[in-house]
Structure formats: C-alpha cells, structure tokens
Write a protein that holds these residues in place. Structure first.
Motif, mmCIF file in Angstrom:
data_model
loop_
_atom_site.group_PDB
_atom_site.id
_atom_site.type_symbol
_atom_site.label_atom_id
_atom_site.label_comp_id
_atom_site.label_asym_id
_atom_site.label_seq_id
_atom_site.Cartn_x
_atom_site.Cartn_y
_atom_site.Cartn_z
ATOM 1 N N ILE A 19 0.814 -1.213 0.000
ATOM 2 C CA ILE A 19 0.000 0.000 0.000
ATOM 3 C C ILE A 19 0.854 1.272 0.000
ATOM 4 O O ILE A 19 0.504 2.268 -0.635
ATOM 5 N N ASN A 20 2.015 1.244 0.672
ATOM 6 C CA ASN A 20 2.839 2.453 0.702
ATOM 7 C C ASN A 20 3.414 2.790 -0.672
ATOM 8 O O ASN A 20 3.499 3.967 -1.046
ATOM 9 N N VAL A 21 3.823 1.768 -1.449
ATOM 10 C CA VAL A 21 4.367 2.065 -2.780
ATOM 11 C C VAL A 21 3.243 2.472 -3.733
ATOM 12 O O VAL A 21 3.475 3.254 -4.663
ATOM 13 N N ILE A 22 2.043 1.960 -3.503
ATOM 14 C CA ILE A 22 0.897 2.414 -4.295
ATOM 15 C C ILE A 22 0.632 3.891 -4.022
ATOM 16 O O ILE A 22 0.456 4.707 -4.942
ATOM 17 N N LYS A 23 0.630 4.242 -2.739
ATOM 18 C CA LYS A 23 0.415 5.644 -2.361
ATOM 19 C C LYS A 23 1.523 6.534 -2.914
ATOM 20 O O LYS A 23 1.282 7.682 -3.307
ATOM 21 N N TYR A 24 2.758 6.012 -2.955
ATOM 22 C CA TYR A 24 3.879 6.793 -3.483
ATOM 23 C C TYR A 24 3.676 7.108 -4.965
ATOM 24 O O TYR A 24 3.919 8.237 -5.408
ATOM 25 N N GLN A 25 3.213 6.121 -5.731
ATOM 26 C CA GLN A 25 2.952 6.379 -7.151
ATOM 27 C C GLN A 25 1.829 7.394 -7.328
ATOM 28 O O GLN A 25 1.848 8.204 -8.264
ATOM 29 N N GLU A 26 0.864 7.387 -6.402
ATOM 30 C CA GLU A 26 -0.177 8.415 -6.447
ATOM 31 C C GLU A 26 0.420 9.796 -6.194
ATOM 32 O O GLU A 26 0.070 10.776 -6.865
ATOM 33 N N LEU A 27 1.346 9.878 -5.230
ATOM 34 C CA LEU A 27 1.997 11.158 -4.945
ATOM 35 C C LEU A 27 2.810 11.652 -6.138
ATOM 36 O O LEU A 27 2.878 12.861 -6.403
ATOM 37 N N LEU A 28 3.409 10.711 -6.878
ATOM 38 C CA LEU A 28 4.167 11.082 -8.080
ATOM 39 C C LEU A 28 3.245 11.557 -9.205
ATOM 40 O O LEU A 28 3.706 12.185 -10.163
ATOM 41 N N ILE A 31 -0.417 7.480 -11.089
ATOM 42 C CA ILE A 31 -1.632 6.666 -11.038
ATOM 43 C C ILE A 31 -2.702 7.346 -10.189
ATOM 44 O O ILE A 31 -2.405 8.220 -9.373
ATOM 45 N N ARG A 32 -3.937 6.906 -10.400
ATOM 46 C CA ARG A 32 -5.062 7.291 -9.534
ATOM 47 C C ARG A 32 -5.884 6.029 -9.312
ATOM 48 O O ARG A 32 -6.411 5.444 -10.266
ATOM 49 N N VAL A 33 -5.967 5.574 -8.081
ATOM 50 C CA VAL A 33 -6.707 4.354 -7.767
ATOM 51 C C VAL A 33 -8.201 4.663 -7.753
ATOM 52 O O VAL A 33 -8.656 5.519 -6.993
ATOM 53 N N LYS A 45 -15.205 0.518 1.912
ATOM 54 C CA LYS A 45 -14.111 1.447 1.586
ATOM 55 C C LYS A 45 -12.888 1.001 2.358
ATOM 56 O O LYS A 45 -12.975 0.517 3.485
ATOM 57 N N LEU A 46 -11.693 1.162 1.721
ATOM 58 C CA LEU A 46 -10.430 0.788 2.356
ATOM 59 C C LEU A 46 -9.346 1.751 1.905
ATOM 60 O O LEU A 46 -9.166 1.971 0.704
ATOM 61 N N ASP A 47 -8.637 2.348 2.866
ATOM 62 C CA ASP A 47 -7.568 3.305 2.569
ATOM 63 C C ASP A 47 -8.033 4.436 1.652
ATOM 64 O O ASP A 47 -7.271 4.960 0.840
ATOM 65 N N GLY A 48 -9.308 4.783 1.776
ATOM 66 C CA GLY A 48 -9.857 5.875 0.977
ATOM 67 C C GLY A 48 -10.370 5.455 -0.382
ATOM 68 O O GLY A 48 -10.904 6.277 -1.130
ATOM 69 N N TYR A 49 -10.246 4.165 -0.719
ATOM 70 C CA TYR A 49 -10.694 3.671 -2.018
ATOM 71 C C TYR A 49 -12.012 2.914 -1.868
ATOM 72 O O TYR A 49 -12.175 2.138 -0.913
ATOM 73 N N PRO A 50 -12.942 3.062 -2.798
ATOM 74 C CA PRO A 50 -14.173 2.273 -2.742
ATOM 75 C C PRO A 50 -13.882 0.797 -3.027
ATOM 76 O O PRO A 50 -13.077 0.474 -3.904
ATOM 77 N N VAL A 51 -14.492 -0.095 -2.268
ATOM 78 C CA VAL A 51 -14.343 -1.531 -2.494
ATOM 79 C C VAL A 51 -15.546 -1.991 -3.315
ATOM 80 O O VAL A 51 -16.698 -1.791 -2.927
ATOM 81 N N LEU A 52 -15.260 -2.615 -4.458
ATOM 82 C CA LEU A 52 -16.282 -2.955 -5.437
ATOM 83 C C LEU A 52 -16.432 -4.467 -5.564
ATOM 84 O O LEU A 52 -15.515 -5.226 -5.253
#
Length: 298
Positions: A19-28, A31-33, A45-52
C-alpha cells in the motif's frame, strides 16, 4: 499528463505490504486508484478507495488492473479476461516493488513490446519479473557462446530454419533428460523442457511474437574475444554482462566485492540480476534505452 486510472484486485497480505508504494505512485502523479475489486464483502471502503464487487468491474473506467495476489495471479487473470479485461492491461503488484519503479515508465515499456534475445534464462526471468508477455522464443533455454554469436549475425535466417531434434542431455537439477535441438548449425539447449514436442510448440509459438522493430539483445561472457564480437554487431539495443572491466559500448561490468557472490557461477549472478537478487542496472532504462543506468550503485 493525466495519471493512469488503476483498479486494484484484492486486499490481502500482499496489498498490505504494497500500500505504501501504491500511495507513493499516487503522490508522483503516475496513477489514480479508482477502486478495489474483491469477492469478499468485508468493507465498502479501504484506505480511501471504494471496495467494489466483481459485478461492478464494467461500471468503472480504468486503464490497468493491479493484481495483488502472487499465488492466484493466473486464476485472477483468467477471471478478469472472462469479464472483458485485456491481458495487456493486467499487472502484478510485484513490479511496484522494483527499485526505481515509475508507473509511467513501466507503461512505456509495456507499450514498446520489446523482444528480448538472450543466451540464457535472463530474458525469461526479466519478462516474468516485469509481468510482461514473452515476446521471444528465447525462454527456458540456453546457447553456447559461438553458436549464439553465429545466430546473432544472421538472426532472421536462423529463426526461419526448422527446429530439429539432435540428442538428449541430462538436467542435474531436475534429474531428467532435456532435448538439444538445432537451427541448421546452431544448437539450442532446452534445459527446462522434458519433451521435444513441448519445446517445439513453445519455440514456434513464440517465434511468431518477435517484434523485429524493437529487439533488445543480451549476452553474458567471461571471454574478451566474444565480447568484442558481440560489440561489433549492428544492433541498436544490446548489452553484454562481463566479470571484468571494459570500455566497449555494449559491455556492462558486474564486478562485486562480496566473497559470497565471487563463489557463484557467472550465469547465476546474471540471472540473479534479472530477479533483483543483485543490483547492477535500472531495468526500465536498460530495456527502453538499451544502455545500463548504474546511478543507484554509483
């Protein structure tokens, strides 16, 4: 440039580790999850993302699916494809953990459809590490140096030759015989195959996938004359891994100080580079530009 819309598939242990490297790519801004797909209905919802739910996959606009499971990757791929997701839009989470990873550069590499030609398993291991389609027949086999150089000097001729069975040799690791085959006067050692039919099918199927407009040619050797022959090849993107210093353009010296590494065979070290067990180059720059980038170790 807009970030790529990402749909994450699964939120188990591997998701937590990543999750931290995913968030890092968002900061760069790469990507947008847009959501997390999972069969369980534990969260909305998990870590601010909708669970589908799986049934929602076609209701969300996304560019790529990131699969967070290694053990069930093939199963999830099959399910995603059955739901209409193209295979080239499905990415394993492990690539996010590679040194120097940038999702935008990774997409550039995916779209380049590079065909890796190699004289040992480095190419196949690199494709697997990157979660990319095998666009080369040089998978799970090796060639001896002189035969490989002969092949590289006339690649299209040899690729168009019929593959002929020559003899069986013994694989000590698997305790099984494997087929040695030939393209005219060049021998190929299919050391991870245990029937000629299997080797033949894989060879011809993957030959059809070669992208002649984007070849990356790799070799390893401890012989300076072989390196010189390789360096003279008129191939735009190429590298030869060597255990000594050289000023030749295609040479990449992998000289380590570790005594543990010095005990290993050169081929083991080269394949270890492909898995990031050892570090010598930026794999994205290497495959895209054709030149090793040693910024991390220099």
């Amino acid at each position: 440039m807009r970030p790529y819309n990402i749909l994450i598939w699964g939120y188990g242990r591997k998701y937590n580790e990543s999750i931290n490297v995913i968030k890092y790519q968002e900061l760069l801004g790469t990507i947008r999850v847009v959501g997390i797909i999972d069969r369980k209905e534990t969260y909305t919802k998990l870590d601010g993302y909708p669970v589908l739910r799986l049934s929602d996959i076609n209701k969300v606009k996304f560019d790529y699916v990131i699969v967070t499971s290694e053990n069930f990757f093939d199963e999830i791929c099959a399910k995603a494809i059955s739901l209409g997701v193209e295979r080239n839009r499905i990415v394993p989470i492990r690539v996010f953990l590679l040194p120097g990873f940038n999702f935008r550069k990774y997409v550039e590499l995916l779209k380049s459809k590079v065909s890796i030609i190699a004289n040992l398993c480095w190419g196949g291991v690199t494709y697997h590490t990157l979660g990319m389609e095998f666009l080369s027949p040089f998978i799970n086999l090796y060639l001896k140096e002189q035969d490989y150089l002969k092949f590289l000097n006339n690649m299209k001729y040899y690729i168009n030759c019929s593959l002929k069975f020559v003899r069986w040799e013994y694989n000590n690791s698997y305790k099984k015989n494997f087929p040695v085959c030939a393209l005219d006067d060049v021998e190929l050692f299919f050391n991870h195959y245990f029937s000629f039919d299997e080797a033949e099918r894989s060879w011809y199927r993957r030959c059809l996938k070669i992208n002649w407009d984007n070849l990356f040619v790799m070799m390893y050797t401890d012989n300076k004359d072989s390196l010189a022959c390789f360096d003279r090849l008129k191939i735009d993107k190429k590298v030869c891994f060597i255990p000594f210093a050289s000023d030749l353009n295609s040479a990449d010296s992998i000289i380590f100080s570790s005594k543990e590494i010095e005990k290993k065979e050169l081929w083991e070290i080269v394949n270890g580079l492909a898995t990031s067990l050892y570090y010598s180059y930026d794999i994205f720059d290497l495959l895209l530009e054709g030149k090793p980038n040693h910024a991390r170790i220099l």
